[in-house]
Design a protein around this motif. Sequence first.
Motif: not given
Length: 381
Positions: A220-227, A259-264
Amino acid sequence: METILRNPYTLTLEEWRDVLAEWGEPAYRARQIWQWLYRHLARDADAMTNLPKALRRRLAETFDFDILTPVTQLQSTDGHTRKWLLRLPDGEHIEAVLMEYDTRNTACISVQVGCAYACAFCATGQMGLIRNLAAGEIVAQIVHIERVLRDAGERPTEGHALTNIVFMGMGEPLSNYRETLKAIRILNHREGMAFGARRMTLSTVGLVPAIRRLAEEPLQVNLAISLHAPRDDLRAALLPINAQYPIAELMEAVREYIRKTNRRVTFEYAMIDGINDDVALAHELGRLLKGMLAHVNLIPLNAVPGSPWQGSPRERVRAFADVLQASYNVPVTVRVRRGIDIAAGCGQLYAQVERRGRSIVPLDAYPTHAEAARAAARRHT
């Protein structure tokens, strides 16, 4: 011949059981050692007083429990940010940062020595990739910072004084996928530090296959995208990886992840004066993210020495945020700038001390915003 000691933080609990089985020790000793490492933060085997002397002696002869050597430590004038340059056993160096807030303590740690992705505004990107870190070298940074906090009198809550970990220091976490996730699992293990996965955040430049792989992980680790830009011409000027994984492909992978993780998912956006901070770009970003389970983190740039780019002024950051929130209902946080006076942006202290490493793409080879837009227009005519 000098004996090379092993890194104890590289071993999982199961791997500790295997080592001890080879030594003829009972399996329960692994759990005792594990707790000495991650709950008591033992600096040497002698501190592990519930182990037999013979086992402590063998541990001392085999493992180095203090593998990181601080070379430089800096503290910001506001007293809230500390940064270390840490020497690894092979002589290479990495950075780690502690940011202290009213209600939380956040560690920003490294996963590689250098980085291969050459982001134009990042000091680490100017080094190139030197090597990946092993899981134990990643974990050891957290052990080091946790010791610092406890030595300063911080009381552990839920097993640790740190409250958050961000993998946003030197290197690209998803490029060192196996070792980074192994480190996360070690830190998350309930018998050790038991650091909650939801309090850990991986940041990526947008490695699409790895994002898809991460979506399948039972973490359940968070993901951040460097956009850092909402369209391909400008993003390619800032992050060369965009040529391989353009924004449409990246966003498809992020939507699949959600969709797969339901995580923000958090989108990191470094605000660079006159480059990517126009309100027209805020509207483009809003249209890109509208309706997604997403959050935008606006980060006034920590300028890299030698770069002509500077952080956006406060009023432009505020105007950018207002467009995202008011027009597109996209949640926004403006990151508080920390550690500017101590080169807290990743790679800056390393570059000052080491005086080595360069960007894979020299800084002056990157086009400006206007140059990138003209190049894009020529491609479409």
